[in-house]
Write a protein that holds these residues in place. Structure first.
Motif, PDB file in Angstrom:
ATOM      1  N   ASN A 186      23.935  -7.344  40.376  1.00  0.00           N
ATOM      2  CA  ASN A 186      23.246  -8.229  39.957  1.00  0.00           C
ATOM      3  C   ASN A 186      23.822  -8.558  38.899  1.00  0.00           C
ATOM      4  O   ASN A 186      23.428  -9.391  37.220  1.00  0.00           O
ATOM      5  N   GLN A 187      22.517  -7.780  37.602  1.00  0.00           N
ATOM      6  CA  GLN A 187      22.287  -7.938  36.202  1.00  0.00           C
ATOM      7  C   GLN A 187      23.415  -7.450  35.364  1.00  0.00           C
ATOM      8  O   GLN A 187      23.181  -7.323  34.419  1.00  0.00           O
ATOM      9  N   SER A 188      24.410  -6.872  36.072  1.00  0.00           N
ATOM     10  CA  SER A 188      25.436  -6.150  35.064  1.00  0.00           C
ATOM     11  C   SER A 188      26.150  -7.215  34.707  1.00  0.00           C
ATOM     12  O   SER A 188      25.995  -8.891  34.832  1.00  0.00           O
ATOM     13  N   SER A 189      27.278  -7.091  34.146  1.00  0.00           N
ATOM     14  CA  SER A 189      28.149  -8.099  33.268  1.00  0.00           C
ATOM     15  C   SER A 189      29.581  -8.841  33.543  1.00  0.00           C
ATOM     16  O   SER A 189      30.711  -9.044  33.272  1.00  0.00           O
ATOM     17  N   LEU A 190      29.099  -7.484  34.954  1.00  0.00           N
ATOM     18  CA  LEU A 190      30.401  -8.363  36.039  1.00  0.00           C
ATOM     19  C   LEU A 190      30.577  -9.375  36.087  1.00  0.00           C
ATOM     20  O   LEU A 190      30.429  -9.780  36.433  1.00  0.00           O
ATOM     21  N   PRO A 191      32.370  -9.556  36.799  1.00  0.00           N
ATOM     22  CA  PRO A 191      32.663 -10.811  36.331  1.00  0.00           C
ATOM     23  C   PRO A 191      31.871 -11.009  37.899  1.00  0.00           C
ATOM     24  O   PRO A 191      31.950 -10.152  38.486  1.00  0.00           O
ATOM     25  N   ASP A 192      32.081 -12.343  38.718  1.00  0.00           N
ATOM     26  CA  ASP A 192      30.843 -13.038  39.718  1.00  0.00           C
ATOM     27  C   ASP A 192      31.737 -12.733  40.540  1.00  0.00           C
ATOM     28  O   ASP A 192      31.227 -11.812  41.909  1.00  0.00           O
ATOM     29  N   LEU A 211      29.064  -6.251  46.596  1.00  0.00           N
ATOM     30  CA  LEU A 211      27.874  -6.223  47.045  1.00  0.00           C
ATOM     31  C   LEU A 211      28.378  -6.946  48.850  1.00  0.00           C
ATOM     32  O   LEU A 211      27.550  -5.817  49.642  1.00  0.00           O
ATOM     33  N   SER A 212      29.434  -6.741  48.765  1.00  0.00           N
ATOM     34  CA  SER A 212      30.320  -6.900  50.801  1.00  0.00           C
ATOM     35  C   SER A 212      30.920  -5.826  50.717  1.00  0.00           C
ATOM     36  O   SER A 212      30.965  -5.707  52.385  1.00  0.00           O
ATOM     37  N   ARG A 272      25.572   4.260  49.090  1.00  0.00           N
ATOM     38  CA  ARG A 272      24.794   3.933  48.170  1.00  0.00           C
ATOM     39  C   ARG A 272      24.648   3.219  47.643  1.00  0.00           C
ATOM     40  O   ARG A 272      23.960   3.002  46.636  1.00  0.00           O
ATOM     41  N   VAL A 273      25.240   1.954  47.799  1.00  0.00           N
ATOM     42  CA  VAL A 273      24.366   0.293  47.541  1.00  0.00           C
ATOM     43  C   VAL A 273      23.546   0.226  48.132  1.00  0.00           C
ATOM     44  O   VAL A 273      23.160  -0.090  49.283  1.00  0.00           O
ATOM     45  N   THR A 274      21.129  -0.306  47.692  1.00  0.00           N
ATOM     46  CA  THR A 274      20.541  -0.458  48.034  1.00  0.00           C
ATOM     47  C   THR A 274      20.921  -2.552  48.477  1.00  0.00           C
ATOM     48  O   THR A 274      21.559  -2.842  48.177  1.00  0.00           O
ATOM     49  N   ASN A 275      19.079  -2.663  49.437  1.00  0.00           N
ATOM     50  CA  ASN A 275      18.917  -3.834  49.579  1.00  0.00           C
ATOM     51  C   ASN A 275      19.236  -4.817  48.275  1.00  0.00           C
ATOM     52  O   ASN A 275      19.508  -5.937  48.850  1.00  0.00           O
TER      53      ASN A 275
END
Length: 138
Positions: free
Chosen positions: A45-51, A58-59, A64-67
């Protein structure tokens, strides 16, 4: 230093939080003294990647991805901290790059008329074969 994901997408390596930790497993005395493994934390969420890429990451159904939307990775394949650091960053880039690949849409296909006719012919042949096995009435 920038990590290049695609020609148009890159992230600053400072966005990934890297911490040196002690590696698990066997390794003798060295494993208890030296922090050679790398623990990588990347806040999506805090990264500079495109939305749209953030939403795709996230989907994903990845354990390895936390809540909270943080990608957590542990690199301990190599003996040195520098090699594990490079391994962790390359695995992060590969994970993000895999999410940028767009899946081409599936095109529905129809069963051809000839294939339907062949299926019916085979069914008729099987039925005829089985009808020959019946008891004969006089």
């Amino acid at each position: 230093m920038k990590l290049s994901i695609t020609p148009s997408i890159s992230i600053d390596d400072g966005e990934a939080d890297l911490q040196a930790i002690r590696a698990q497993g066997s390794g003798g005395q060295n494993v208890n003294k030296v922090s050679s493994a790398i623990h990588l934390r990347f806040d999506i969420n805090q990264s500079s990647l495109p939305d749209e890429l953030k939403a795709k990451l996230l989907s994903l159904k990845d354990s390895r991805v936390t809540n909270d939307g943080v990608f957590v990775l542990k690199a301990q394949n190599f003996r040195t901290q520098e090699q594990n650091r490079e391994d962790a960053l390359s695995r992060l880039v590969a994970w993000i790059k895999a999410a940028t690949v767009k899946q081409k849409p599936r095109i529905k296909t129809k069963v051809s008329r000839a294939a339907k006719a062949r299926r019916v012919d085979v069914k008729k042949q099987q039925g005829a074969k089985k009808s020959m096995r019946k008891k004969v009435e006089f």
